[in-house]
Design a protein around this motif. Structure first.
Motif, PDB file in Angstrom:
ATOM      1  N   PHE A  16       0.824  -1.207   0.000  1.00 43.54           N
ATOM      2  CA  PHE A  16       0.000   0.000   0.000  1.00 43.54           C
ATOM      3  C   PHE A  16       0.859   1.257   0.000  1.00 43.54           C
ATOM      4  O   PHE A  16       0.506   2.260  -0.626  1.00 43.54           O
ATOM      5  N   ALA A  17       1.993   1.204   0.687  1.00 44.11           N
ATOM      6  CA  ALA A  17       2.909   2.346   0.673  1.00 44.11           C
ATOM      7  C   ALA A  17       3.464   2.575  -0.731  1.00 44.11           C
ATOM      8  O   ALA A  17       3.501   3.709  -1.221  1.00 44.11           O
ATOM      9  N   GLY A  18       3.909   1.508  -1.390  1.00 50.84           N
ATOM     10  CA  GLY A  18       4.451   1.647  -2.740  1.00 50.84           C
ATOM     11  C   GLY A  18       3.417   2.131  -3.726  1.00 50.84           C
ATOM     12  O   GLY A  18       3.686   3.031  -4.539  1.00 50.84           O
ATOM     13  N   TYR A  19       2.219   1.559  -3.658  1.00 51.74           N
ATOM     14  CA  TYR A  19       1.167   1.986  -4.585  1.00 51.74           C
ATOM     15  C   TYR A  19       0.823   3.454  -4.367  1.00 51.74           C
ATOM     16  O   TYR A  19       0.685   4.228  -5.327  1.00 51.74           O
ATOM     17  N   ASN A  20       0.646   3.865  -3.120  1.00 52.21           N
ATOM     18  CA  ASN A  20       0.286   5.249  -2.843  1.00 52.21           C
ATOM     19  C   ASN A  20       1.373   6.224  -3.255  1.00 52.21           C
ATOM     20  O   ASN A  20       1.072   7.342  -3.693  1.00 52.21           O
ATOM     21  N   GLY A  80       3.810   6.410   1.650  1.00 50.68           N
ATOM     22  CA  GLY A  80       3.573   6.510   0.219  1.00 50.68           C
ATOM     23  C   GLY A  80       2.910   7.800  -0.193  1.00 50.68           C
ATOM     24  O   GLY A  80       3.455   8.595  -0.949  1.00 50.68           O
ATOM     25  N   GLY A  81       1.696   8.041   0.329  1.00 49.53           N
ATOM     26  CA  GLY A  81       0.951   9.219  -0.078  1.00 49.53           C
ATOM     27  C   GLY A  81       1.645  10.517   0.287  1.00 49.53           C
ATOM     28  O   GLY A  81       1.644  11.479  -0.487  1.00 49.53           O
ATOM     29  N   ALA A  82       2.230  10.575   1.487  1.00 50.32           N
ATOM     30  CA  ALA A  82       2.975  11.779   1.874  1.00 50.32           C
ATOM     31  C   ALA A  82       4.356  11.792   1.247  1.00 50.32           C
ATOM     32  O   ALA A  82       4.853  12.836   0.820  1.00 50.32           O
ATOM     33  N   GLY A  83       4.994  10.637   1.179  1.00 51.65           N
ATOM     34  CA  GLY A  83       6.348  10.575   0.642  1.00 51.65           C
ATOM     35  C   GLY A  83       6.418  10.844  -0.844  1.00 51.65           C
ATOM     36  O   GLY A  83       7.377  11.459  -1.323  1.00 51.65           O
ATOM     37  N   THR A 125      11.037   8.039  -9.928  1.00 52.20           N
ATOM     38  CA  THR A 125      10.349   7.534  -8.735  1.00 52.20           C
ATOM     39  C   THR A 125       9.130   6.645  -8.998  1.00 52.20           C
ATOM     40  O   THR A 125       8.918   5.657  -8.300  1.00 52.20           O
ATOM     41  N   VAL A 126       8.313   6.993  -9.980  1.00 55.81           N
ATOM     42  CA  VAL A 126       7.024   6.305 -10.143  1.00 55.81           C
ATOM     43  C   VAL A 126       7.176   4.816 -10.481  1.00 55.81           C
ATOM     44  O   VAL A 126       6.572   3.962  -9.818  1.00 55.81           O
ATOM     45  N   PRO A 127       7.969   4.429 -11.497  1.00 56.33           N
ATOM     46  CA  PRO A 127       8.106   2.993 -11.783  1.00 56.33           C
ATOM     47  C   PRO A 127       8.683   2.205 -10.607  1.00 56.33           C
ATOM     48  O   PRO A 127       8.258   1.079 -10.331  1.00 56.33           O
ATOM     49  N   LEU A 128       9.631   2.802  -9.892  1.00 58.12           N
ATOM     50  CA  LEU A 128      10.233   2.122  -8.744  1.00 58.12           C
ATOM     51  C   LEU A 128       9.196   1.872  -7.653  1.00 58.12           C
ATOM     52  O   LEU A 128       9.171   0.800  -7.035  1.00 58.12           O
ATOM     53  N   ALA A 129       8.323   2.842  -7.422  1.00 60.07           N
ATOM     54  CA  ALA A 129       7.300   2.679  -6.389  1.00 60.07           C
ATOM     55  C   ALA A 129       6.325   1.554  -6.737  1.00 60.07           C
ATOM     56  O   ALA A 129       5.931   0.761  -5.867  1.00 60.07           O
TER      57      ALA A 129
END
Length: 446
Positions: A238-242, A376-379, A413-417
């Motif tokens: 959930f952290a990675g997706y957010n 995720g969402g804040a980071g 950042t986006v693909p890695l997350a």
């Protein structure tokens, strides 16, 4: 030692129409949730100009909302385990609608920031309460479809924000107008949510363990959630997706304006296709596929979500690597990545409901959303904003630097997350069968 199974007492089951009514109403609330949440992203450039913000402070503005939502989600989720979930969700909807309107009235940056904090507190109540409520209306093998329909509020609400907010801002010659207009339906839906009849907890489970002893402390209840091994993988996922979703949601419109040269309205329309239309397709198709997988085995649903997230990482990289002359490449491949990534949302709540006791589900969902929002969402917005400003510092032209810096930050950042989220789901898949068996038998996972 395992405790004996207990079944819910006999009672008239909710009819299909009543469950469908609740489903539709919760969808409407969720649509408003994400419409209100997306508004600052759509009119970000006018807000940035009025308050004199750089990308780092823009990221902090977005992250302040998410941070407060994360911190408030844990106690509000636990509150929903003790009082009517309809009350928590309904009053939360009323609160965030009121603060959305306040954002259109306050004239200082700090006032606007405070209004977004209020929106975050209100919205943090909704997902834990409604997620647990829906799990008591639908059995496990139908939950992904039910939750995917409610989560359609995410792409549809975001799409509506992208398609309408820019036009409303131009029509009223103020970026504040969409915030005032959006509050009206929120108050109406909040009233209807408060009138929903609360279903019995655990009513849709095949069997459930006896409730915990009355003297069990809140701390021990929270610790029991952390003994569920598959929760750790779910938290990472959930952290990675957010991280990926909030980075895209916050900075896609500015990226389209700065790097690809689109106007505010055109950027909003293209952004609506990327995060709205494809998200709609991903949730509709994903809910069905995930429920079919759940019919085969508890871990199959998790594995399908993991594969979708991994594919999202590949396609989002292929889209974000596109140069200025290849806008079509960005739209096509980032849309595919977003569509596959959002499938995860149709899996998250049903998987938690599969492994967590009915009387603890709102608290568990509050913990899941809090962790995902914090990391995720804040980071996501903060990391992209800081990285964008850092990369921009290497160029002499301020306009060109801003465009290239943001493009490089998103690509990094986006693909890695998305890939991190896939790893989390693969980890969860290893434990979900054992955790579900333990939950149904009344045992505590060691």
């Amino acid at each position: 030692m395992a405790r004996p199974l207990t079944k819910p007492p006999d009672r008239p089951s909710a009819s299909r129409s009543s469950a469908g009514y609740v489903l539709g109403l919760l969808f409407a609330g969720n649509l408003l949730n994400f419409y209100d949440r997306a508004l600052p992203s759509v009119v970000l450039e006018p807000i940035k100009d009025e308050f004199g913000l750089d990308d780092t402070r823009v990221g902090l503005l977005a992250s302040a909302f998410v941070l407060v939502a994360a911190l408030a989600g844990i106690p509000l989720g636990r509150l929903a385990d003790r009082v009517a979930r309809t009350a928590v969700a309904g009053w939360g909807l009323f609160v965030w609608s009121a603060f959305t309107a306040a954002g259109g009235l306050l004239t200082t940056f700090w006032g606007f920031l405070a209004s977004r904090v209020g929106v975050g507190i209100g919205e943090s109540s909704y997902a834990p309460a409604t997620g647990a409520l829906l799990s008591d209306l639908y059995p496990s093998e139908r939950r992904s479809r039910a939750h995917s329909l409610v989560m359609l509020g995410f792409p549809i609400g975001t799409l509506l924000a992208f398609l309408t907010a820019g036009g409303l801002a131009e029509a009223f010659d103020s970026w504040r107008a969409p915030f005032l207009i959006a509050a009206v339906p929120g108050v109406a839906v909040a009233f209807l949510v408060l009138r929903i009849r609360e279903p019995e907890r655990g009513a849709a489970d095949p069997a459930r363990p006896a409730p915990p002893p009355p003297h069990q402390s809140r701390r021990s209840s929270l610790l029991s959630l952390m003994r569920v091994r598959s929760m750790y993988g779910m938290l990472l996922a959930f952290a990675g997706y957010n991280f990926a979703a909030y980075a895209i949601g916050t900075f896609l419109t500015p990226l389209l304006q700065r790097y690809y040269g689109l106007s505010l309205v055109a950027a909003g329309a293209v952004g609506g296709v990327v995060v709205g239309v494809t998200g709609l397709i991903g949730l509709l198709a994903g809910g069905r596929v995930l429920d079919r997988a759940a019919g085969r085995s508890p871990e199959a649903r998790v594995q399908v979500a993991a594969v979708s997230l991994l594919a999202a990482a590949v396609f989002s990289f292929a889209g974000l690597v596109a140069g200025r002359g290849a806008l079509w490449q960005l739209v096509v491949f980032l849309s595919l990545g977003y569509m596959l990534g959002i499938v995860y949302l149709a899996a998250a709540v049903p998987v938690v409901s599969d492994v967590i006791r009915p009387e603890q589900r709102s608290g568990a969902l509050g913990l899941l959303f809090a962790f995902g929002y914090l990391l995720g969402g804040a980071g996501g917005p903060v990391c992209v904003g800081v990285l964008s400003d850092t990369m921009a510092a290497d160029s002499a032209s301020a306009t060109e630097a801003s465009a290239r810096g943001l493009h490089g930050a998103m690509l990094t950042t986006v693909p890695l997350a998305f890939a991190v989220a896939a790893i989390g789901m693969l980890l969860a898949a290893r434990s979900v069968r054992g955790d579900r068996d333990s939950m149904l038998s009344g045992e505590t996972t060691p």
